[in-house]
Structure formats: C-alpha cells, structure tokens
Design an enzyme around this catalytic site. Structure first.
Site, PDB file in Angstrom:
ATOM      1  CB  SER A  57      -0.945   0.013   1.204  1.00  0.00           C
ATOM      2  OG  SER A  57      -2.036  -0.857   0.983  1.00  0.00           O
ATOM      3  CE  LYS A  60      -4.523   1.998  -0.573  1.00  0.00           C
ATOM      4  NZ  LYS A  60      -3.953   0.710  -0.166  1.00  0.00           N
ATOM      5  CB  SER A 112      -4.443   1.740   3.911  1.00  0.00           C
ATOM      6  OG  SER A 112      -3.610   1.201   2.906  1.00  0.00           O
TER       7      SER A 112
END
Length: 371
Positions: A57, A60, A112
């Site tokens: 993640s 991102k 997230s």
C-alpha cells in the site's frame, strides 16, 4: 577469554571518533532500505536500495500525488460498484455513494482504502489501467526509473514493483506538496457517510506519529509477497528526512533507527545564502563588460564531520552572456560535488541590469580600447 574481552574493550575505547560512529551503522531487519535528505535527496543510508520489490500500500503515495496534482480535490466522485467491491482494507464505500476527491484522499492515506484508491483512479483517468499508466509515467518523470504500477492500491500484481530508492524519491517529492503533508500528518479525520446519521471517523494507521517525536508522515503497507513496508518522514529543527523499509519484520524499529542514525551521524551545514555573490560573468555587447552573479536560493547539505572541507564547486555558465541581461535572470548554476558525485546545485542569477550597447556606445568602446 577475560583477557581477550579486555583487549577488545580497550581497542574500542581507543578508536578515533569517526571510526567509532561508523561502527554504529543501522542493522535493520528490512530486506531493502534507504534514508534520504528531503531537501537535496542525498542518500544517507542504503541497503539493497535498488532491488526491485513489491511495495504493497505504499503504492498509494503516488495515487495521492496524482490526485493532488489534478487540482480537482473539490470535485464530487461517484463510487462505482467495482470500486466498492475491491478486496482488502477499505473505507466501506457503497456503490453510488458520492464523495469529494479530498475525502477520498484522506480515506486513501489514513485508512489505506483500496476502494478509495480505485474510485480516485476511475474518476481521474476513466479506468484503473489508464491511471496505473499515468502513475508509472509520473514516477519516471520524478526519477523513479525502476518503478512500475499496475494498480492504484498495491494489491499483488506480477508487474507491480519499485525499489527502496525509487520509493524514497517519490516520497521526497510528495512531502514537497503542502496538501500531501497536511493529510499524512493528520491523526484523525471525519468524513461524511451518505445515508447514515453519523460520519465516518478515519484514524491514521501510521503509528510512527505517536512512537517518534519528530515523525510527520507517511504510509504503511502490507501484503504476503511484500511483507511489512513503511515509508516514514520526520522533521527535526526544520531538517526533514525520508526513510523507506521494504519487507521489514520490524518496520517501526527499523524506521526509528534510521532516523536517529541520520540526525546523529550527519549535521545540517548551510553552504550558501540567497543573494550571495558567487562570481562575475562576461557580457557581450552590453553597457557593462561584466555582471555579478549571485545565488538564487539558500543551499545547505547534510554532511558528516569534515565533509565540508572536501566539497568541490563548479560553475556552469555559458559565457559571454548576451546583452540585455535583467536583474534576476537565471543564467547558470553552481554545482556541488563530493568527489565525482554531483550532490546539489544552486541557480546563478544576475544581480543587476545590463543594457544592450547601441552603435555610439560600441564605437566609443572600440576607440577607447584602441587608444
């Protein structure tokens, strides 16, 4: 054995200070790691920093960059059914729900949210695939040449990878964006929840904000192939650092150790002040033969002890300059080298106006030199 230990202890005590510090290099658990100065991008520590790895993640961060750079944070986004059904961590978005792009940005970075990432991608590019191509292209423009994205959230994909160094320079750029800094430093954010009498409350998953007094960002990540990943940032007395740890079983401890290493082993050295006279340059066909060049901005570097003494400076100016020259014109750079490595530069700007010499002035100058 006691005699051997005594000799070793004496040897350590007698080591020069520089060597003693060098022995304290971080022993991080991460497969790959890097520590960068935020202002200059100088590498302060690296471990397998150019090895291609999945990043979960922490992907991102690039999604957030494109959302902010779009300038469309006030736009209303309608969540698709596809976005609402994306697996993994999420903000529990419902199909048809409307959110501002800014709300989705907070859901992306604090919670997230894979659903938020997908909704952002579809809104800005029309599809996840097109957005992923934009992410890869933008990463390349930032200097992250070994990075490729296949999605905006970081779920496992065969050709979705980066390096600790690439992710570090992406994060350094992200932290230069005021909107990004504000989001990742937020501990708690309330956003609307359509059709319900209460709002969503998003809590930042970045525990470093509570664990380390100088922390001010950035993003966690985890998948089975990637392991625990974390990109962190800190600011101590105005000096910012960015760290990256990939596949790090002890990602919080690794990050704090890297930050402390940077602040202990390096010091911030101001080298040049904005407006400082650095050189003069020849001017062709001007009302003056030369013009003073000054630093266009302040320049400082994170340096180890005594490194300032071995820095080398080179001027890059295409002389002679051609008149007219206006005060403030950027006409070249002063580059700073550590050995053969260029580590920084400062723009050179003209300190005053130099007009173009007319025919009479040219003749006067010619005969003045002749006689």
């Amino acid at each position: 054995m006691r005699k051997i230990l005594a000799v070793l202890l004496l040897f350590c005590l007698l080591l020069p200070a520089g060597l003693a510090v060098a022995m304290e290099t971080p022993d991080v658990t991460a497969r790959a790691a890097v520590l960068l100065d935020q202002e200059t991008g100088r590498i302060l520590f690296s471990k397998n920093a150019h090895e291609r790895l999945p990043m979960a993640s922490t992907t991102k961060i690039m999604t957030a960059i494109l959302a902010i750079e779009s300038g469309r944070l006030d736009e209303m986004v309608t969540v698709s059914e596809y976005a609402s059904l994306v697996e993994g961590s999420g903000v529990d978005l419902d199909a048809g729900e409307q959110k501002t792009l800014e709300e989705l940005l907070y859901g992306l970075m604090l919670r997230s949210g894979n659903d938020a990432a997908t909704a952002i991608a579809e809104h800005l590019a029309g599809s996840v695939e097109k957005f992923a191509r934009q992410m890869t292209r933008r990463a390349g423009e930032l200097g992250a040449a070994q990075t490729r994205f296949e999605n905006p959230h970081g779920l496992e994909a065969e050709n979705h990878y980066t390096t600790a160094y690439d992710l570090g320079i992406i994060a350094v750029y992200a932290m230069s964006l005021p909107e990004f800094r504000e989001v990742v430093a937020t501990s708690e954010k309330r956003i609307s929840w359509t059709g319900r009498p209460y709002d969503r409350i998003l809590y930042n998953q970045n525990k470093l904000l509570d664990m380390y007094e100088y922390a001010d960002g950035i993003k966690t990540g985890w998948t089975t192939p990637a392991g625990r990943c974390f990109v962190g940032s800190s600011n101590k007395d105005g000096w910012g650092l960015v760290s990256v740890v990939l596949n790090a079983p002890q990602m919080w401890e690794d990050t704090i150790e890297l930050m402390e290493f940077g602040y202990s082993y390096y010091h911030w050295e101001p080298l040049v002040e904005e407006g400082r006279h650095l050189k003069t340059a020849q001017v062709e066909r001007g009302t003056a033969d030369r013009v003073t060049l000054v630093a266009g901005n302040d320049l400082g570097l994170p340096l180890k002890e005594n490194e300032a003494d071995v820095l080398r400076y080179e001027f890059n100016v295409a002389e002679p300059l051609r008149a007219p020259v206006s005060a403030g014109d950027e006409v070249g750079t002063m580059e700073v080298y550590f050995g053969t490595q260029r580590i920084a530069e400062v723009p050179l700007v003209a300190a005053s106006d130099v007009g173009r010499r007319g025919l009479f002035g040219a003749l006067r100058n010619f005969f003045g030199r002749l006689f």
